[in-house]
Design a protein around this motif. Structure first.
Motif, PDB file in Angstrom:
ATOM      1  N   VAL A 110       0.870  -1.179   0.000  1.00 33.59           N
ATOM      2  CA  VAL A 110       0.000   0.000   0.000  1.00 33.59           C
ATOM      3  C   VAL A 110       0.903   1.223   0.000  1.00 33.59           C
ATOM      4  CG1 VAL A 110      -1.711   1.303   1.310  1.00 33.59           C
ATOM      5  CG2 VAL A 110      -1.874  -1.175   1.209  1.00 33.59           C
ATOM      6  N   VAL A 111       0.684   2.122  -0.973  1.00 32.24           N
ATOM      7  CA  VAL A 111       1.501   3.339  -1.063  1.00 32.24           C
ATOM      8  C   VAL A 111       0.560   4.536  -1.059  1.00 32.24           C
ATOM      9  CG1 VAL A 111       3.229   4.583  -2.435  1.00 32.24           C
ATOM     10  CG2 VAL A 111       3.138   2.087  -2.549  1.00 32.24           C
ATOM     11  N   ALA A 112       0.938   5.594  -0.361  1.00 34.78           N
ATOM     12  CA  ALA A 112       0.120   6.818  -0.386  1.00 34.78           C
ATOM     13  C   ALA A 112       1.018   8.027  -0.609  1.00 34.78           C
ATOM     14  CB  ALA A 112      -0.646   6.959   0.921  1.00 34.78           C
ATOM     15  N   ASP A 113       0.417   9.066  -1.195  1.00 32.53           N
ATOM     16  CA  ASP A 113       1.164  10.307  -1.394  1.00 32.53           C
ATOM     17  C   ASP A 113       1.113  11.176  -0.134  1.00 32.53           C
ATOM     18  OD1 ASP A 113       2.610  12.162  -3.142  1.00 32.53           O
ATOM     19  OD2 ASP A 113       0.828  13.422  -2.908  1.00 32.53           O
ATOM     20  N   SER A 114       0.078  10.967   0.685  1.00 30.59           N
ATOM     21  CA  SER A 114       0.028  11.681   1.970  1.00 30.59           C
ATOM     22  C   SER A 114      -0.798  10.877   2.969  1.00 30.59           C
ATOM     23  CB  SER A 114      -0.589  13.075   1.789  1.00 30.59           C
ATOM     24  OG  SER A 114      -1.926  12.955   1.389  1.00 30.59           O
ATOM     25  N   GLN A 115      -0.552  11.133   4.250  1.00 31.97           N
ATOM     26  CA  GLN A 115      -1.308  10.450   5.317  1.00 31.97           C
ATOM     27  C   GLN A 115      -1.848  11.503   6.278  1.00 31.97           C
ATOM     28  OE1 GLN A 115       0.730   6.228   6.201  1.00 31.97           O
ATOM     29  NE2 GLN A 115       2.021   7.904   6.802  1.00 31.97           N
ATOM     30  N   THR A 116      -3.076  11.266   6.745  1.00 29.44           N
ATOM     31  CA  THR A 116      -3.645  12.211   7.707  1.00 29.44           C
ATOM     32  C   THR A 116      -3.454  11.722   9.143  1.00 29.44           C
ATOM     33  OG1 THR A 116      -5.753  11.095   7.380  1.00 29.44           O
ATOM     34  CG2 THR A 116      -5.401  13.134   6.129  1.00 29.44           C
ATOM     35  N   ALA A 117      -3.112  10.447   9.301  1.00 28.17           N
ATOM     36  CA  ALA A 117      -2.906   9.898  10.651  1.00 28.17           C
ATOM     37  C   ALA A 117      -1.705   8.958  10.636  1.00 28.17           C
ATOM     38  CB  ALA A 117      -4.168   9.168  11.111  1.00 28.17           C
ATOM     39  N   GLY A 118      -0.600   9.425  10.031  1.00 26.70           N
ATOM     40  CA  GLY A 118       0.615   8.612   9.936  1.00 26.70           C
ATOM     41  C   GLY A 118       1.110   8.241  11.336  1.00 26.70           C
ATOM     42  N   LYS A 119       1.443   6.959  11.513  1.00 27.76           N
ATOM     43  CA  LYS A 119       1.866   6.476  12.840  1.00 27.76           C
ATOM     44  C   LYS A 119       3.369   6.263  12.889  1.00 27.76           C
ATOM     45  CE  LYS A 119      -0.814   2.809  12.582  1.00 27.76           C
ATOM     46  NZ  LYS A 119      -1.441   1.539  12.983  1.00 27.76           N
ATOM     47  N   GLY A 120       3.987   6.707  13.974  1.00 26.27           N
ATOM     48  CA  GLY A 120       5.402   6.450  14.204  1.00 26.27           C
ATOM     49  C   GLY A 120       5.553   5.410  15.301  1.00 26.27           C
ATOM     50  N   ARG A 121       6.778   5.103  15.666  1.00 26.05           N
ATOM     51  CA  ARG A 121       6.999   4.143  16.742  1.00 26.05           C
ATOM     52  C   ARG A 121       6.641   4.773  18.079  1.00 26.05           C
ATOM     53  NH1 ARG A 121      12.771   2.097  16.698  1.00 26.05           N
ATOM     54  NH2 ARG A 121      11.955   0.435  18.000  1.00 26.05           N
ATOM     55  N   ARG A 122       6.389   3.899  19.049  1.00 30.74           N
ATOM     56  CA  ARG A 122       6.062   4.313  20.415  1.00 30.74           C
ATOM     57  C   ARG A 122       4.899   5.307  20.478  1.00 30.74           C
ATOM     58  NH1 ARG A 122      11.788   4.157  21.002  1.00 30.74           N
ATOM     59  NH2 ARG A 122      12.195   2.065  21.729  1.00 30.74           N
ATOM     60  N   GLY A 123       3.880   5.097  19.648  1.00 29.35           N
ATOM     61  CA  GLY A 123       2.673   5.911  19.706  1.00 29.35           C
ATOM     62  C   GLY A 123       2.838   7.324  19.181  1.00 29.35           C
ATOM     63  N   ARG A 124       3.989   7.621  18.573  1.00 31.24           N
ATOM     64  CA  ARG A 124       4.174   8.973  18.025  1.00 31.24           C
ATOM     65  C   ARG A 124       3.446   9.089  16.700  1.00 31.24           C
ATOM     66  NH1 ARG A 124       9.915   7.962  18.657  1.00 31.24           N
ATOM     67  NH2 ARG A 124      10.455   8.291  20.828  1.00 31.24           N
ATOM     68  N   THR A 125       3.302  10.345  16.209  1.00 34.04           N
ATOM     69  CA  THR A 125       2.723  10.521  14.880  1.00 34.04           C
ATOM     70  C   THR A 125       3.871  10.642  13.882  1.00 34.04           C
ATOM     71  OG1 THR A 125       2.678  12.897  15.201  1.00 34.04           O
ATOM     72  CG2 THR A 125       0.635  11.716  15.657  1.00 34.04           C
ATOM     73  N   TRP A 126       3.562  10.449  12.611  1.00 28.73           N
ATOM     74  CA  TRP A 126       4.573  10.577  11.557  1.00 28.73           C
ATOM     75  C   TRP A 126       4.074  11.652  10.587  1.00 28.73           C
ATOM     76  CZ3 TRP A 126       9.437   9.013  11.051  1.00 28.73           C
ATOM     77  CH2 TRP A 126      10.046   9.031   9.792  1.00 28.73           C
ATOM     78  N   ALA A 127       4.768  12.784  10.560  1.00 27.89           N
ATOM     79  CA  ALA A 127       4.361  13.889   9.677  1.00 27.89           C
ATOM     80  C   ALA A 127       4.335  13.388   8.238  1.00 27.89           C
ATOM     81  CB  ALA A 127       5.356  15.032   9.814  1.00 27.89           C
ATOM     82  N   SER A 128       3.201  13.574   7.542  1.00 34.19           N
ATOM     83  CA  SER A 128       3.042  12.945   6.213  1.00 34.19           C
ATOM     84  C   SER A 128       2.451  13.898   5.173  1.00 34.19           C
ATOM     85  CB  SER A 128       2.138  11.710   6.330  1.00 34.19           C
ATOM     86  OG  SER A 128       2.575  10.833   7.333  1.00 34.19           O
ATOM     87  N   PRO A 129       3.144  15.007   4.875  1.00 34.44           N
ATOM     88  CA  PRO A 129       2.609  15.951   3.880  1.00 34.44           C
ATOM     89  C   PRO A 129       2.646  15.365   2.468  1.00 34.44           C
ATOM     90  CG  PRO A 129       4.858  16.536   4.451  1.00 34.44           C
ATOM     91  CD  PRO A 129       4.479  15.391   5.353  1.00 34.44           C
ATOM     92  N   PRO A 130       1.845  15.939   1.541  1.00 34.97           N
ATOM     93  CA  PRO A 130       1.788  15.384   0.173  1.00 34.97           C
ATOM     94  C   PRO A 130       2.927  15.858  -0.725  1.00 34.97           C
ATOM     95  CG  PRO A 130       0.285  17.236   0.366  1.00 34.97           C
ATOM     96  CD  PRO A 130       0.900  17.044   1.732  1.00 34.97           C
ATOM     97  N   GLY A 131       3.141  15.097  -1.806  1.00 31.82           N
ATOM     98  CA  GLY A 131       3.953  15.584  -2.930  1.00 31.82           C
ATOM     99  C   GLY A 131       5.452  15.406  -2.824  1.00 31.82           C
ATOM    100  N   SER A 132       5.966  14.895  -1.702  1.00 33.33           N
ATOM    101  CA  SER A 132       7.426  14.902  -1.600  1.00 33.33           C
ATOM    102  C   SER A 132       8.033  13.707  -0.868  1.00 33.33           C
ATOM    103  CB  SER A 132       7.861  16.181  -0.882  1.00 33.33           C
ATOM    104  OG  SER A 132       7.196  16.278   0.354  1.00 33.33           O
ATOM    105  N   ALA A 133       7.188  12.832  -0.324  1.00 30.72           N
ATOM    106  CA  ALA A 133       7.748  11.736   0.477  1.00 30.72           C
ATOM    107  C   ALA A 133       7.168  10.399   0.008  1.00 30.72           C
ATOM    108  CB  ALA A 133       7.429  11.946   1.950  1.00 30.72           C
ATOM    109  N   VAL A 134       7.625   9.332   0.644  1.00 28.25           N
ATOM    110  CA  VAL A 134       7.056   8.006   0.380  1.00 28.25           C
ATOM    111  C   VAL A 134       6.484   7.462   1.691  1.00 28.25           C
ATOM    112  CG1 VAL A 134       7.663   5.600  -0.096  1.00 28.25           C
ATOM    113  CG2 VAL A 134       8.544   7.394  -1.587  1.00 28.25           C
ATOM    114  N   TYR A 135       5.247   7.026   1.636  1.00 28.13           N
ATOM    115  CA  TYR A 135       4.616   6.335   2.764  1.00 28.13           C
ATOM    116  C   TYR A 135       4.125   5.013   2.214  1.00 28.13           C
ATOM    117  CZ  TYR A 135       4.432  11.284   3.681  1.00 28.13           C
ATOM    118  OH  TYR A 135       4.772  12.607   3.780  1.00 28.13           O
TER     119      TYR A 135
END
Ligand code: BTN
Length: 337
Positions: A110-135
């Protein structure tokens, strides 16, 4: 594969013009149908030259992630072959878990250009703006004991590091010194002491067996700014190398690397074969680290990893501790690395 993906593949693979008749024969559709697909591709930002009596030629492709572009670049046997792309989603890990429950096969990506609720380790969030990253999140159904699941994260970290290392110099088209990609145990990817990628592995069990594993990878590719709270430690491939990176190429390179390393891992049953390669990239190797363990912090020298992926840290009294990732964090003595 849709017709759009197939046509894009043909255009990409052809140095010369592709004749209209050749395309029509191949797809068994009319010239108007082909013209419509070409127009869709143009709308997506592809520059395609159309010349009377010669046909179509791809001039340039946009810097966007798309289902068609990802599919036509995937050069693997199974990893990433069953692919779901979306412009925006909550979290690719969450989406993939739903697909896994619906019996999606191993290798589903599953690949997305942006995430609104990206999850990081240890319950952190993962900043996921559009157009420039890979999720992205990859589904595995390994028949291995559950205690070995954490090794998969190590395998993915090495795959990402190797893919980045392989892709950046090639894109400049000129001789440059490869940027030195490193890994901060267990699975952060580092460029010039800054974090450019994080990995979040989640597992589902049935009784005492692994039902499936979801490996989520977030890569900072072409971003130029970061939120205040992470800007000291985070960076992007672009900021660290000055090179714009093709995100589809990167996803495909990671899948290729991962497929090979994973098959080797299953064959060996542990990390023995890839340990050397991983250790060669270990950012804290032979350096003093602070081990932040809920059972008590301590300082020692990071020696490398064992075949299970545990970090070997030699304490001041000479004893070597084997550290299991779980709740433990490791920091350099001067900060993050
Ligand atoms: C970390 O904290 O270092 C791990 C970050 C993992 C982020 C990725 S982005 C794709 C996948 N989907 C998520 O919600 N998280 C992972």
């Amino acid at each position: 594969m849709t017709r759009k993906t197939e046509l894009l593949s043909l255009l990409r693979g052809s140095k010369d013009y592709l004749s209209r008749q050749e395309i029509c024969d191949r797809f068994g559709v009319s010239r108007t149908a082909i013209w419509k697909i070409i127009n869709q591709l143009k709308k997506d930002g592809y520059q395609i030259e159309a010349v009377q009596n010669r046909g179509y030629r791809l001039i340039s492709a946009p810097d966007t992630l798309s289902q068609a572009e990802l599919e036509c670049r995937m050069m693997t046997n199974w990893a990433g072959k069953n692919l779901y792309f979306s412009k925006e989603t909550g979290s690719t890990n969450t989406d993939l878990k739903v697909l896994a429950e619906e019996n999606a096969p191993q290798g589903t990506l599953v690949v997305a250009d942006s995430q609104t609720a990206g999850k990081g380790r240890r319950g952190r969030t993962w900043a996921s703006p559009p157009g420039s990253a890979v999720y992205m999140s990859l589904l595995l159904r390994p028949q291995i004991p559950a205690e070995k699941a954490s090794m998969l994260t190590i395998v993915m970290a090495l795959a990402v590091a190797r893919a980045i290392q392989g892709i950046l110099p090639n894109q400049t088209g000129e001789q440059v010194t490869s940027p030195f990609v490193q890994i901060k145990w267990p699975n952060d990817i580092i460029l010039n002491k800054k974090k450019v990628c994080g990995i979040l592995t989640e597992m589902s069990m049935e009784a005492s067996d692994i039902s499936y594993v979801v490996i989520g990878v977030g890569i900072n590719v072409n971003q130029t700014t970061f939120p205040e709270e992470i800007k000291e430690t985070a960076s992007s491939l672009f900021l660290q190398t000055g090179t714009h990176c093709d995100r589809c190429e990167l996803v495909s390179a990671i899948m290729r690397e991962f497929e090979t390393l994973y098959e080797n891992f299953l064959h060996t049953g542990n990390l023995a074969d890839i340990r050397d390669k991983y250790e060669a990239l270990l950012v804290n190797r032979n350096q003093t680290v602070n081990v932040l363990d809920p059972k008590g912090n301590f300082t020692g020298i990071a020696l490398g990893i064992n075949n299970k992926g545990e970090l070997l840290v030699q304490k001041e009294n000479g004893e070597t501790e084997e550290i299991y990732a779980g709740e433990v964090s490791v920091r350099g003595i001067y900060g993050y690395v």
